[in-house]
Write a protein that holds these residues in place. Structure first.
Motif, PDB file in Angstrom:
ATOM      1  N   ARG A  84      57.987 -64.418  94.329  1.00 22.64           N
ATOM      2  CA  ARG A  84      56.981 -63.762  95.176  1.00 22.64           C
ATOM      3  C   ARG A  84      56.891 -64.367  96.576  1.00 22.64           C
ATOM      4  NH1 ARG A  84      52.462 -60.836  93.508  1.00 22.64           N
ATOM      5  NH2 ARG A  84      52.605 -61.812  91.471  1.00 22.64           N
ATOM      6  N   SER A  85      56.768 -65.676  96.669  1.00 28.04           N
ATOM      7  CA  SER A  85      56.605 -66.300  97.987  1.00 28.04           C
ATOM      8  C   SER A  85      57.840 -66.071  98.860  1.00 28.04           C
ATOM      9  CB  SER A  85      56.301 -67.791  97.853  1.00 28.04           C
ATOM     10  OG  SER A  85      57.400 -68.461  97.267  1.00 28.04           O
ATOM     11  N   LEU A  86      59.019 -66.027  98.258  1.00 26.89           N
ATOM     12  CA  LEU A  86      60.244 -65.779  99.019  1.00 26.89           C
ATOM     13  C   LEU A  86      60.281 -64.333  99.513  1.00 26.89           C
ATOM     14  CD1 LEU A  86      62.735 -67.622  96.649  1.00 26.89           C
ATOM     15  CD2 LEU A  86      61.770 -68.482  98.792  1.00 26.89           C
ATOM     16  N   TYR A  87      59.948 -63.401  98.637  1.00 25.93           N
ATOM     17  CA  TYR A  87      59.910 -61.996  99.040  1.00 25.93           C
ATOM     18  C   TYR A  87      58.897 -61.783 100.161  1.00 25.93           C
ATOM     19  CZ  TYR A  87      62.551 -60.363  94.884  1.00 25.93           C
ATOM     20  OH  TYR A  87      63.499 -60.111  93.932  1.00 25.93           O
ATOM     21  N   GLU A  88      57.764 -62.426 100.062  1.00 22.71           N
ATOM     22  CA  GLU A  88      56.694 -62.184 101.032  1.00 22.71           C
ATOM     23  C   GLU A  88      56.930 -62.851 102.385  1.00 22.71           C
ATOM     24  OE1 GLU A  88      52.994 -62.792  98.945  1.00 22.71           O
ATOM     25  OE2 GLU A  88      53.291 -60.927  97.821  1.00 22.71           O
ATOM     26  N   GLU A  89      58.019 -63.588 102.515  1.00 24.63           N
ATOM     27  CA  GLU A  89      58.425 -64.112 103.827  1.00 24.63           C
ATOM     28  C   GLU A  89      59.126 -63.036 104.647  1.00 24.63           C
ATOM     29  OE1 GLU A  89      60.810 -67.617 103.319  1.00 24.63           O
ATOM     30  OE2 GLU A  89      59.207 -68.703 102.291  1.00 24.63           O
ATOM     31  N   ALA A  90      59.289 -61.868 104.070  1.00 30.59           N
ATOM     32  CA  ALA A  90      59.955 -60.750 104.754  1.00 30.59           C
ATOM     33  C   ALA A  90      59.204 -60.390 106.034  1.00 30.59           C
ATOM     34  CB  ALA A  90      60.021 -59.543 103.819  1.00 30.59           C
ATOM     35  N   ASP A  91      59.911 -59.733 106.921  1.00 30.42           N
ATOM     36  CA  ASP A  91      59.300 -59.284 108.180  1.00 30.42           C
ATOM     37  C   ASP A  91      58.344 -58.127 107.958  1.00 30.42           C
ATOM     38  OD1 ASP A  91      60.900 -61.051 109.953  1.00 30.42           O
ATOM     39  OD2 ASP A  91      62.551 -59.896 109.117  1.00 30.42           O
ATOM     40  N   LEU A  92      58.589 -57.357 106.912  1.00 30.99           N
ATOM     41  CA  LEU A  92      57.739 -56.225 106.572  1.00 30.99           C
ATOM     42  C   LEU A  92      57.684 -56.103 105.058  1.00 30.99           C
ATOM     43  CD1 LEU A  92      56.192 -53.614 107.470  1.00 30.99           C
ATOM     44  CD2 LEU A  92      58.399 -52.430 107.358  1.00 30.99           C
ATOM     45  N   VAL A  93      56.492 -55.867 104.527  1.00 32.24           N
ATOM     46  CA  VAL A  93      56.313 -55.638 103.092  1.00 32.24           C
ATOM     47  C   VAL A  93      55.827 -54.205 102.929  1.00 32.24           C
ATOM     48  CG1 VAL A  93      55.053 -56.317 101.009  1.00 32.24           C
ATOM     49  CG2 VAL A  93      55.747 -58.073 102.678  1.00 32.24           C
ATOM     50  N   ILE A  94      56.534 -53.440 102.106  1.00 29.63           N
ATOM     51  CA  ILE A  94      56.141 -52.056 101.844  1.00 29.63           C
ATOM     52  C   ILE A  94      55.856 -51.919 100.357  1.00 29.63           C
ATOM     53  CG2 ILE A  94      56.804 -49.625 101.923  1.00 29.63           C
ATOM     54  CD1 ILE A  94      58.788 -50.314 104.141  1.00 29.63           C
ATOM     55  N   ASP A  95      54.670 -51.454 100.039  1.00 31.23           N
ATOM     56  CA  ASP A  95      54.286 -51.244  98.647  1.00 31.23           C
ATOM     57  C   ASP A  95      54.839 -49.898  98.195  1.00 31.23           C
ATOM     58  OD1 ASP A  95      53.064 -50.850  96.189  1.00 31.23           O
ATOM     59  OD2 ASP A  95      51.196 -51.776  96.831  1.00 31.23           O
ATOM     60  N   THR A  96      55.857 -49.928  97.357  1.00 27.91           N
ATOM     61  CA  THR A  96      56.539 -48.688  96.957  1.00 27.91           C
ATOM     62  C   THR A  96      55.711 -47.817  96.024  1.00 27.91           C
ATOM     63  OG1 THR A  96      57.686 -49.678  95.068  1.00 27.91           O
ATOM     64  CG2 THR A  96      58.781 -49.806  97.221  1.00 27.91           C
ATOM     65  N   GLU A  97      54.594 -48.339  95.551  1.00 32.33           N
ATOM     66  CA  GLU A  97      53.744 -47.535  94.670  1.00 32.33           C
ATOM     67  C   GLU A  97      52.741 -46.699  95.445  1.00 32.33           C
ATOM     68  OE1 GLU A  97      52.643 -49.626  90.868  1.00 32.33           O
ATOM     69  OE2 GLU A  97      53.337 -51.326  92.073  1.00 32.33           O
ATOM     70  N   VAL A  98      52.597 -46.991  96.728  1.00 34.20           N
ATOM     71  CA  VAL A  98      51.616 -46.290  97.552  1.00 34.20           C
ATOM     72  C   VAL A  98      52.233 -45.065  98.225  1.00 34.20           C
ATOM     73  CG1 VAL A  98      50.141 -46.536  99.603  1.00 34.20           C
ATOM     74  CG2 VAL A  98      50.301 -48.404  97.952  1.00 34.20           C
ATOM     75  N   PHE A  99      53.521 -45.118  98.484  1.00 30.84           N
ATOM     76  CA  PHE A  99      54.199 -44.053  99.222  1.00 30.84           C
ATOM     77  C   PHE A  99      55.215 -43.342  98.339  1.00 30.84           C
ATOM     78  CE2 PHE A  99      53.110 -47.467 102.170  1.00 30.84           C
ATOM     79  CZ  PHE A  99      52.323 -46.782 103.088  1.00 30.84           C
ATOM     80  N   ASP A 100      55.461 -42.077  98.634  1.00 26.91           N
ATOM     81  CA  ASP A 100      56.526 -41.381  97.910  1.00 26.91           C
ATOM     82  C   ASP A 100      57.868 -41.727  98.560  1.00 26.91           C
ATOM     83  OD1 ASP A 100      57.032 -39.653 100.126  1.00 26.91           O
ATOM     84  OD2 ASP A 100      55.726 -38.095  99.321  1.00 26.91           O
ATOM     85  N   ARG A 101      58.937 -41.289  97.931  1.00 27.71           N
ATOM     86  CA  ARG A 101      60.293 -41.651  98.391  1.00 27.71           C
ATOM     87  C   ARG A 101      60.525 -41.265  99.850  1.00 27.71           C
ATOM     88  NH1 ARG A 101      65.253 -40.013  94.720  1.00 27.71           N
ATOM     89  NH2 ARG A 101      64.169 -41.505  93.430  1.00 27.71           N
ATOM     90  N   LYS A 102      60.131 -40.063 100.211  1.00 26.52           N
ATOM     91  CA  LYS A 102      60.328 -39.581 101.581  1.00 26.52           C
ATOM     92  C   LYS A 102      59.599 -40.470 102.592  1.00 26.52           C
ATOM     93  CE  LYS A 102      60.678 -34.980 103.518  1.00 26.52           C
ATOM     94  NZ  LYS A 102      60.286 -33.592 103.367  1.00 26.52           N
ATOM     95  N   GLN A 103      58.384 -40.862 102.267  1.00 25.89           N
ATOM     96  CA  GLN A 103      57.610 -41.725 103.159  1.00 25.89           C
ATOM     97  C   GLN A 103      58.229 -43.124 103.257  1.00 25.89           C
ATOM     98  OE1 GLN A 103      53.953 -41.138 100.933  1.00 25.89           O
ATOM     99  NE2 GLN A 103      53.003 -40.132 102.698  1.00 25.89           N
ATOM    100  N   LEU A 104      58.763 -43.623 102.154  1.00 29.47           N
ATOM    101  CA  LEU A 104      59.418 -44.932 102.170  1.00 29.47           C
ATOM    102  C   LEU A 104      60.656 -44.913 103.065  1.00 29.47           C
ATOM    103  CD1 LEU A 104      59.153 -45.784  98.379  1.00 29.47           C
ATOM    104  CD2 LEU A 104      57.966 -46.972 100.234  1.00 29.47           C
ATOM    105  N   ILE A 105      61.441 -43.869 102.921  1.00 32.60           N
ATOM    106  CA  ILE A 105      62.640 -43.720 103.747  1.00 32.60           C
ATOM    107  C   ILE A 105      62.250 -43.672 105.220  1.00 32.60           C
ATOM    108  CG2 ILE A 105      64.539 -42.144 104.339  1.00 32.60           C
ATOM    109  CD1 ILE A 105      64.416 -41.333 101.261  1.00 32.60           C
ATOM    110  N   GLU A 106      61.219 -42.915 105.532  1.00 30.17           N
ATOM    111  CA  GLU A 106      60.764 -42.793 106.915  1.00 30.17           C
ATOM    112  C   GLU A 106      60.253 -44.136 107.451  1.00 30.17           C
ATOM    113  OE1 GLU A 106      59.889 -41.300 110.690  1.00 30.17           O
ATOM    114  OE2 GLU A 106      61.306 -40.716 109.130  1.00 30.17           O
ATOM    115  N   GLN A 107      59.551 -44.904 106.634  1.00 28.53           N
ATOM    116  CA  GLN A 107      59.080 -46.217 107.086  1.00 28.53           C
ATOM    117  C   GLN A 107      60.245 -47.143 107.409  1.00 28.53           C
ATOM    118  OE1 GLN A 107      56.107 -48.324 104.950  1.00 28.53           O
ATOM    119  NE2 GLN A 107      54.699 -46.610 104.894  1.00 28.53           N
ATOM    120  N   VAL A 108      61.257 -47.160 106.565  1.00 26.77           N
ATOM    121  CA  VAL A 108      62.434 -47.997 106.807  1.00 26.77           C
ATOM    122  C   VAL A 108      63.152 -47.503 108.067  1.00 26.77           C
ATOM    123  CG1 VAL A 108      64.713 -48.678 105.926  1.00 26.77           C
ATOM    124  CG2 VAL A 108      62.710 -48.716 104.410  1.00 26.77           C
ATOM    125  N   ARG A 109      63.310 -46.215 108.210  1.00 27.79           N
ATOM    126  CA  ARG A 109      63.988 -45.643 109.379  1.00 27.79           C
ATOM    127  C   ARG A 109      63.260 -46.004 110.669  1.00 27.79           C
ATOM    128  NH1 ARG A 109      64.053 -41.910 113.029  1.00 27.79           N
ATOM    129  NH2 ARG A 109      61.991 -41.182 112.533  1.00 27.79           N
TER     130      ARG A 109
END
Length: 183
Positions: free
Chosen positions: A152-177
């Motif tokens: 967990r602590s290693l993952y959370e050092e990321a520049d951006l954390v996206i909760d995949t349970e809050v967004f649908d696939r299309k929204q996740l793709i758009e956030q990454v883009r």
């Protein structure tokens, strides 16, 4: 795969790489591939590339040589990626545990952690076609929960954390883009 042919190298206006991290089933490959397609950027899945090079699946590598050997292959491959730019990368779920590998790629781009609860991941993985060697245990939920606690602590050092349970696939793709394009 010939890196010099398939990935951009030494481009003067270097675009940052996007390195997707998260536990198995978090969507790194599906989201990454779709975002790369929309951006017209190359996409690389670490596990797939290692499988091609080794002529065996990740489960076979684990079974035959062990996890430590696989992590070594992962690190060797990471060293090759430091010259890439403008590439969406799907790192293996355990890649984040190798500080040296992370240190190699961090300067080349941005790390995005695709977060999901272990119970959600177990449900997603139940329908997956790909075997996950670390989850071939009597209680995969317990294993994923322990893996998350360890990482967990290693993952959370990321520049951006996206909760995949809050967004649908299309929204996740758009956030990454969008994140890939925001310099």
């Amino acid at each position: 795969m010939d890196i010099s042919r398939d990935w951009r190298r030494g481009v003067p206006d270097r675009k940052p790489n996007i390195i997707l991290v998260g536990l198995s089933g978090s969507g790194k490959t599906v989201i990454g591939r779709a975002a790369a397609r929309q951006l017209h950027w190359p996409f690389i899945d670490f596990d797939t590339e290692i499988e091609h090079r080794q002529h065996m699946s990740v489960p076979q590598i684990f079974e035959r040589f062990g996890e430590a050997h696989f992590r070594g292959l992962e690190q060797d491959f990471t060293r090759e990626l430091v010259t890439c730019s403008g590439t969406i990368m799907s790192a293996g779920g355990g890649w984040i545990t190798n500080r040296e590998s992370v240190a190699l790629l961090r300067p080349t781009g941005r790390i995005i952690y695709l977060r999901a609860a272990p119970s959600t991941l177990v449900a997603r993985l139940a329908t997956a076609r790909v075997r996950r060697p670390l989850l071939e245990v009597p209680d995969p939920l317990d294993r994923l929960t322990r893996m998350l606690e360890e990482r967990r602590s290693l993952y959370e050092e990321a520049d951006l954390v996206i909760d995949t349970e809050v967004f649908d696939r299309k929204q996740l793709i758009e956030q990454v883009r969008r994140y890939a394009l925001s310099q």
